[in-house]
Design a protein around this motif. Structure first.
Motif, short mmCIF file in Angstrom:
data_model
loop_
_atom_site.label_atom_id
_atom_site.label_comp_id
_atom_site.label_asym_id
_atom_site.label_seq_id
_atom_site.Cartn_x
_atom_site.Cartn_y
_atom_site.Cartn_z
N GLY A 169 0.80 -1.22 0.00
CA GLY A 169 0.00 0.00 0.00
C GLY A 169 0.84 1.27 0.00
N PHE A 170 2.10 1.18 0.43
CA PHE A 170 2.97 2.35 0.47
C PHE A 170 4.20 2.20 -0.42
CE2 PHE A 170 0.74 2.28 4.56
CZ PHE A 170 0.10 3.51 4.48
N TYR A 171 4.47 0.98 -0.86
CA TYR A 171 5.65 0.68 -1.67
C TYR A 171 5.69 1.56 -2.93
CZ TYR A 171 8.98 -2.17 -4.36
OH TYR A 171 10.05 -2.60 -5.10
N ASP A 172 4.59 1.58 -3.66
CA ASP A 172 4.54 2.39 -4.89
C ASP A 172 4.53 3.88 -4.58
OD1 ASP A 172 4.55 0.21 -6.57
OD2 ASP A 172 2.36 0.02 -6.60
N ALA A 173 3.81 4.26 -3.54
CA ALA A 173 3.66 5.68 -3.23
C ALA A 173 4.97 6.32 -2.75
CB ALA A 173 2.59 5.85 -2.15
N TYR A 174 5.79 5.54 -2.05
CA TYR A 174 7.02 6.11 -1.50
C TYR A 174 8.28 5.55 -2.17
CZ TYR A 174 4.24 8.19 2.23
OH TYR A 174 3.33 8.93 2.94
N TYR A 175 8.51 4.23 -2.02
CA TYR A 175 9.78 3.65 -2.45
C TYR A 175 9.97 3.74 -3.97
CZ TYR A 175 13.70 0.45 -2.91
OH TYR A 175 14.93 -0.09 -3.21
N VAL A 176 8.97 3.30 -4.73
CA VAL A 176 9.10 3.32 -6.19
C VAL A 176 9.23 4.76 -6.70
CG1 VAL A 176 7.94 2.82 -8.38
CG2 VAL A 176 7.92 1.12 -6.54
N ARG A 177 8.47 5.65 -6.11
CA ARG A 177 8.55 7.06 -6.51
C ARG A 177 9.93 7.63 -6.17
NH1 ARG A 177 3.69 11.03 -4.95
NH2 ARG A 177 2.64 9.47 -6.25
N ALA A 178 10.48 7.26 -5.03
CA ALA A 178 11.82 7.75 -4.65
C ALA A 178 12.88 7.26 -5.63
CB ALA A 178 12.16 7.28 -3.23
N LEU A 179 12.73 6.02 -6.10
CA LEU A 179 13.69 5.49 -7.08
C LEU A 179 13.62 6.27 -8.40
CD1 LEU A 179 13.47 1.60 -6.62
CD2 LEU A 179 15.12 3.20 -5.64
N LYS A 180 12.41 6.68 -8.77
CA LYS A 180 12.25 7.48 -9.99
C LYS A 180 12.90 8.85 -9.84
CE LYS A 180 7.96 5.21 -11.51
NZ LYS A 180 6.49 5.35 -11.64
N VAL A 181 12.73 9.46 -8.68
CA VAL A 181 13.35 10.76 -8.43
C VAL A 181 14.87 10.61 -8.38
CG1 VAL A 181 13.53 12.71 -6.84
CG2 VAL A 181 11.32 11.61 -7.21
N ARG A 182 15.34 9.50 -7.79
CA ARG A 182 16.79 9.25 -7.76
C ARG A 182 17.36 9.23 -9.18
NH1 ARG A 182 19.87 4.02 -4.96
NH2 ARG A 182 21.98 4.80 -5.33
N ARG A 183 16.63 8.62 -10.08
CA ARG A 183 17.08 8.58 -11.47
C ARG A 183 17.15 9.99 -12.06
NH1 ARG A 183 20.52 6.48 -13.95
NH2 ARG A 183 20.78 8.35 -15.15
N ARG A 184 16.19 10.82 -11.72
CA ARG A 184 16.18 12.21 -12.20
C ARG A 184 17.38 12.99 -11.65
NH1 ARG A 184 13.41 10.06 -14.97
NH2 ARG A 184 11.22 10.33 -15.54
N ILE A 185 17.71 12.75 -10.40
CA ILE A 185 18.86 13.42 -9.78
C ILE A 185 20.15 13.03 -10.52
CG2 ILE A 185 20.30 13.50 -7.69
CD1 ILE A 185 17.59 13.24 -6.10
#
Length: 492
Positions: free
Chosen positions: A374-390
């Motif tokens: 319930g939180f994996y996509d909302a937080y962890y997966v989203r953070a990995l996408k932002v990490r890629r942007r950084i």
């Protein structure tokens, strides 16, 4: 010689080769200094005096026979995160108290291969989780520096606080450290020392107690940029026991120290001007730009637009990986086991509650939360996408610049206890350093000035992946221009 402990690593290695003094002499000098200082500074959690003298005598024998490695006879301190065969390794935690590894980490094995001598294991934040060395189960490390007119005990930074304090106080020639979000560069800036985090994968993680596997990287804390280059060369190697180890040659980085920086393009990211940044930090940054300009560099203003998301991204990714890595410490497979429990579940819960300190518990709770259904996509997966942007932000500017100049920290060293009440304030210490971990890039902190209280301040140079050579080149130019020679007064 009475000042053997004040030598740089390079100076000591050269003196040992020239037989100006023996490894036994310089090792004994450090052991004497450690015995006097450590009850106050608490930099070492274990001093391996007998082992150190045995290693020193063996080095002297090799030097006498005309042999010897790149670090032959040089006494070093080892952060208590690196497994050392036959010597307790705790990662600063009660969870691992009493653990004596039957094997050697690859980084320390490389150092012993090159003739280095181990003085002991250095204090650190528990499982490398902290920015002030106050989360250690062995108590906080004290910074050897004091602010003018104040007797307050200051933090040496974290998590490699023991390493930074020991080098600054001349309790070892240099020290190993590790950097997950700034744990080499921030303590180096707080103690007037040099610290470099190499490209992710340069140094093997085998035998390093894991915090966040995609971010952790070993590196040195030293007295000079040249010393950092010398020690990092020994620490780095390809290792098939680490799946993230890069199969690339280790260059002679000492050749980059002192090389002209004329014509290099240095980026200054506008996003690193943060709200509330002290005027002294901005002034030092401006001074660093002026020094590099005077040395013939071209200064280029750049944009790293996703920088503002770096800290929240880091504090999702790192606790998530920690939650996974530290799950093994359950009182059954590994780590401290509670004496009293009512069931198997209670054994797990009680063992972990007793073994882990409050900050580790906080981060493991955050990590378990962001990985939960319930939180994996909302937080962890989203953070990995932002990490890629950084990471892409950096990729987009490398065509314009050869290296990037920023402050190392948003302030000088603060008093012990100052920021313990509010974890978020403590986490802001990593604001300038976490981006390089998220992007896997090399970064060095070089002491470049002092604040109004006489405390050291550092400048950070960030480079392209696998381009530590340019990082050392620019770092050495800053070191030369700054002419930083201040040392803490001996009050311990």
């Amino acid at each position: 010689m009475s000042d053997l402990t004040k030598l740089t690593l390079k100076g000591a290695v050269d003196g040992l080769k020239a037989r100006d003094f023996s490894s036994a002499e310089i090792t004994q000098a450090f052991l004497t200094s450690v015995e006097a200082a450590n009850p106050t500074l608490n930099a070492y959690v274990e001093v391996t005096a007998d082992k150190a003298m045995d290693m020193a005598r063996a080095s002297d024998a090799r030097i006498a026979s005309g042999e010897g490695g790149a670090l032959e006879g040089a006494p070093l301190g080892i952060k208590d995160l690196f497994c050392t065969e036959g010597v307790q390794t705790t990662a600063g935690s009660n969870m691992l108290r009493g653990f004596v590894p039957p094997y050697e980490s690859t980084v320390t094995a490389n150092l012993w291969r090159d003739g280095a001598v181990m003085l002991g294991k250095l204090n650190m934040d528990e499982f490398a989780m902290g920015s002030s060395n106050e989360t250690s189960a062995f108590g906080p490390v004290k910074n050897p520096w004091k602010s003018t007119g104040s007797n307050a005990d200051l933090t040496p930074g974290g998590s490699s606080g023991g390493s930074a304090s020991a080098v600054a106080a001349d309790l070892c020639l240099a020290a190993t450290a590790s950097d997950t979000g700034g744990s080499i560069r921030q303590p180096a800036a707080f103690t007037g020392t040099v610290g470099i985090k190499p490209t992710y994968g340069r140094a093997s993680r085998f035998g390093m107690v894991a915090f966040a596997s995609s971010l952790d990287q070993a590196g040195p804390i030293t007295k000079t940029v040249e010393d950092a280059a010398l020690l990092l060369q020994s620490m780095c190697s390809f290792d098939d026991k680490d799946s993230t180890s890069l199969d690339v040659p280790t260059p002679d980085w000492t050749a980059s120290v002192g090389k002209s920086v004329k014509g290099l393009r240095i980026g200054v990211p506008r996003e690193y001007v943060v709200d509330g940044m002290p005027a002294e930090i901005q002034a030092l940054w401006d001074q660093g730009v002026a020094w590099l300009k005077d040395a013939g560099c071209e200064i280029v203003e750049i944009s790293l637009p996703h920088t503002k998301y770096a800290l929240p991204t880091y504090y999702i990714v790192a606790p998530a990986e920690a939650s996974s890595n530290l799950a093994r410490y359950d009182g059954m497979r590994f780590g401290h086991r509670a004496d009293q429990f009512s069931s198997l579940d209670d054994l797990y819960a009680t063992s972990r509650a007793e073994g882990f300190g409050k900050e580790v518990q906080r981060r493991l709770t955050i990590g378990a939360y962001v990985l939960s259904a319930g939180f994996y996509d909302a937080y962890y997966v989203r953070a990995l996408k932002v990490r890629r942007r950084i990471a892409e932000d950096f990729d987009n500017v490398w065509g314009q610049v050869d290296a990037i100049l920023t402050p190392s920290t948003p302030s000088a060293a603060f008093a012990l206890g100052d920021k313990q009440i509010d974890p978020l304030t403590m986490y802001l210490n990593d604001v300038f350093t976490v981006t390089t971990n998220l992007a896997g890039l090399p970064g060095i902190s070089v002491p470049a000035g002092v604040d109004s209280g006489g405390l050291p301040l550092g400048l950070q140079v960030i480079g392209k992946a696998l381009d530590e050579a340019t990082v050392f080149q620019v770092g050495a130019a800053l070191e030369s221009a700054a002419g930083f020679t201040a040392k803490p007064g001996q009050w311990w």
